[in-house]
Design a protein around this motif. Sequence first.
Motif, PDB file in Angstrom:
ATOM      1  N   ASP A 138       4.538  12.423  -6.550  1.00 51.37           N
ATOM      2  CA  ASP A 138       4.355  11.643  -5.327  1.00 51.37           C
ATOM      3  C   ASP A 138       5.707  11.052  -4.968  1.00 51.37           C
ATOM      4  OD1 ASP A 138       3.763   9.884  -3.305  1.00 51.37           O
ATOM      5  OD2 ASP A 138       2.237   8.782  -4.417  1.00 51.37           O
ATOM      6  N   ARG A 167       3.604   9.803   6.631  1.00 49.44           N
ATOM      7  CA  ARG A 167       2.812   9.654   5.416  1.00 49.44           C
ATOM      8  C   ARG A 167       1.356   9.339   5.731  1.00 49.44           C
ATOM      9  NH1 ARG A 167       5.315  12.332   1.891  1.00 49.44           N
ATOM     10  NH2 ARG A 167       7.287  11.512   1.232  1.00 49.44           N
ATOM     11  N   ALA A 168       1.123   8.578   6.802  1.00 47.83           N
ATOM     12  CA  ALA A 168      -0.253   8.247   7.168  1.00 47.83           C
ATOM     13  C   ALA A 168      -1.019   9.507   7.539  1.00 47.83           C
ATOM     14  CB  ALA A 168      -0.267   7.255   8.324  1.00 47.83           C
ATOM     15  N   HIS A 179      -0.235  12.665   6.426  1.00 48.53           N
ATOM     16  CA  HIS A 179      -0.221  13.654   5.354  1.00 48.53           C
ATOM     17  C   HIS A 179      -0.258  12.984   3.984  1.00 48.53           C
ATOM     18  CE1 HIS A 179       0.691  16.699   8.328  1.00 48.53           C
ATOM     19  NE2 HIS A 179       1.628  15.910   8.793  1.00 48.53           N
ATOM     20  N   ALA A 180      -1.387  13.014   3.349  1.00 51.45           N
ATOM     21  CA  ALA A 180      -1.499  12.497   1.980  1.00 51.45           C
ATOM     22  C   ALA A 180      -0.916  13.533   1.020  1.00 51.45           C
ATOM     23  CB  ALA A 180      -2.961  12.236   1.648  1.00 51.45           C
ATOM     24  N   ARG A 184       0.860  -1.177   0.000  1.00 45.83           N
ATOM     25  CA  ARG A 184       0.000   0.000   0.000  1.00 45.83           C
ATOM     26  C   ARG A 184       0.890   1.218   0.000  1.00 45.83           C
ATOM     27  NH1 ARG A 184      -0.686   1.617   5.494  1.00 45.83           N
ATOM     28  NH2 ARG A 184       0.237   0.048   6.832  1.00 45.83           N
ATOM     29  N   ARG A 185       0.298   2.374  -0.158  1.00 41.73           N
ATOM     30  CA  ARG A 185       1.008   3.632  -0.276  1.00 41.73           C
ATOM     31  C   ARG A 185       2.087   3.787   0.795  1.00 41.73           C
ATOM     32  NH1 ARG A 185       1.315   8.399  -1.949  1.00 41.73           N
ATOM     33  NH2 ARG A 185       1.274  10.145  -0.570  1.00 41.73           N
TER      34      ARG A 185
END
Length: 142
Positions: free
Chosen positions: A52, A40-41, A43-44, A24-25
Amino acid sequence: FVCVPVVAIPAPCPAAMLAAGVIRRGGVRAALCPALSQARAKHAVPAWATLDPDAMCGASPAAGQSLVGGVWSGAPVADVIDPLNGEVMARVPDVQADELAPYIERMRGCPRTGLHNPLKNPERYSMLGAVCAKAAEEMRKP
């Protein structure tokens, strides 16, 4: 002084792993750095961002450009290598000494006191303050 050999183990491309649903991302870099995963969780990547950072890899490297006189240019380029896997993660302008004339000319056109002098150009100074405030507001968003 001790020299220690470093062996680079190629890691899979994050963009390809994301597309395949393997991770996942933020997976590859986040797995190597838990603090990054937590950041990262929260701040998208905002809609206005042009790249990205988690998706930069050999399959989809970021592309940098130079701005001179209001015109963007990007060739020729130099590769920026990802230290985690040895792939090209970005391609940035590689401006050589003989290509600096337009940059130098633009600098010569700038007043010695600068374009952002608050005493000579208070409107621009206020506008840049508003830009900085807006940038800080965007950075505060989760």
